[in-house]
Design an enzyme around this catalytic site. Structure first.
Site, short mmCIF file in Angstrom:
data_model
loop_
_atom_site.label_atom_id
_atom_site.label_comp_id
_atom_site.label_asym_id
_atom_site.label_seq_id
_atom_site.Cartn_x
_atom_site.Cartn_y
_atom_site.Cartn_z
N SER A 100 30.21 -41.99 7.27
CA SER A 100 29.59 -43.08 7.96
C SER A 100 29.66 -44.37 7.26
CB SER A 100 28.46 -42.20 8.58
OG SER A 100 28.66 -41.74 9.33
N LYS A 174 29.28 -44.47 15.97
CA LYS A 174 28.44 -43.83 15.09
C LYS A 174 27.55 -44.43 14.61
CE LYS A 174 27.23 -40.26 12.93
NZ LYS A 174 28.26 -39.66 11.26
N LYS A 242 20.36 -44.35 6.04
CA LYS A 242 21.35 -45.09 5.59
C LYS A 242 21.89 -45.65 6.76
CE LYS A 242 25.39 -42.62 4.82
NZ LYS A 242 26.09 -43.67 5.86
#
Length: 297
Positions: A100, A174, A242
């Site tokens: 990611s 995502k 994150k």
């Protein structure tokens, strides 16, 4: 590209990467894996995976290289750094970044790959460690359609790939996924805490909600973990932060204010700062306890 005769270089064999590499090998591909901490890759040898001592050795003969490292800086360092492996990849091979990373990072990597005649897909996943083990990951893919079709069979060994659009759009999908996961985790944690504090049995409340409009994978899996206080990481909270921060940054870049996401990010950020970053993201209920002055066992 299917099975025998196709070599897959696999970079990053952590919680998710190890079972993903094992599934690819189990489908008949030759897999050469590398991990920065070598011992984390050695269990794959029992599955017929070759374990490389250097990242370059994992990619040199590969038809497909999969990158499953922990962050954008880690990916850039291994792929594009002074001794980056992209320079070792064969022309006409395909680089699939399943980490990611930010949308613009994926787009920049795609440009660098094209300059070396290497195909590029950004293909982040959702489904956690269990999905990686079972081969049921949701795989969100950005990149050229022809590269996607070439790589579809490899991706299908790990789950259900869906092409979203050009490079970077897999990462955008995502981000959307992670926004929904983080927000739902927080809502479920608040609900379980309210049930407990109000005098109900959270386990019975959860059981009553199954099958109704509030039902979800998170209610089924993560509410159970909250109730059992089982926070062994499937998805560590530090990675959730994150992703929420990346989503906020991208939203700002396209002129959007997303207030719920901002609140959720604050909660997970405090959770990490309070020492729970290595726990599963379902441990966000511990941060809610702290904020309410309740015991955190």
């Amino acid at each position: 590209m299917t099975g025998a005769g196709v070599t897959v270089g696999f970079l990053g064999t952590g919680i998710m990467g190890l079972p993903m590499a094992r599934r690819i090998a189990g489908a008949g591909y030759r897999v050469v894996a590398w991990n920065r901490t070598h011992d984390k890759a050695t269990p794959l040898a029992a599955a017929g995976v070759e374990v490389a001592g250097r990242a370059h050795d994992a990619v040199r003969d590969a038809d497909v290289v999969i990158c499953m490292l922990s962050s954008a800086p880690a990916c850039d360092d291994i792929l594009l750094g002074d001794e980056g492996v992209l320079a070792e990849m064969r022309a006409s091979s395909v680089l699939i970044v399943m980490s990611s990373i930010p949308v613009d990072t994926a787009q920049r990597q795609a440009t660098a790959a094209a300059a070396r005649a290497v195909g590029y897909l950004d293909a982040p996943v959702s489904g956690g460690q269990k999905g990686a083990q079972d081969g049921t990951l949701a795989i969100m893919v950005g990149g050229d359609e022809s590269m996607f079709e070439r790589s579809r069979a490899v991706l299908q060994t790990m789950g259900r790939p869906t092409r979203i659009g050009p490079a970077g759009t897999g990462q955008l999908a995502k981000l959307v996924n992670q926004m929904m996961v983080a927000s739902t985790l927080t809502a479920v944690a608040e609900a379980m805490l309210l049930a407990e504090r109000g005098g109900a049995d959270p386990a019975q409340v959860r059981a009553a909600l199954l099958g109704g409009f509030a039902d979800s994978t998170i209610l089924r899996q993560h509410a159970a973990r909250m109730i059992a206080q089982d926070f062994q990481p499937g998805g560590p909270a530090k990675y959730q932060v994150k992703d929420t921060r990346t989503a906020i940054g991208f939203a700002q870049s396209v002129g959007l204010e997303l207030p719920v996401l901002g609140l959720v990010d604050d909660l997970f950020s405090d959770m990490v700062e309070n020492g729970d970053g290595e726990l599963d993201h379902s441990a966000v209920i511990r941060e809610l306890r702290r904020r309410n002055g309740l015991p955190v066992s």
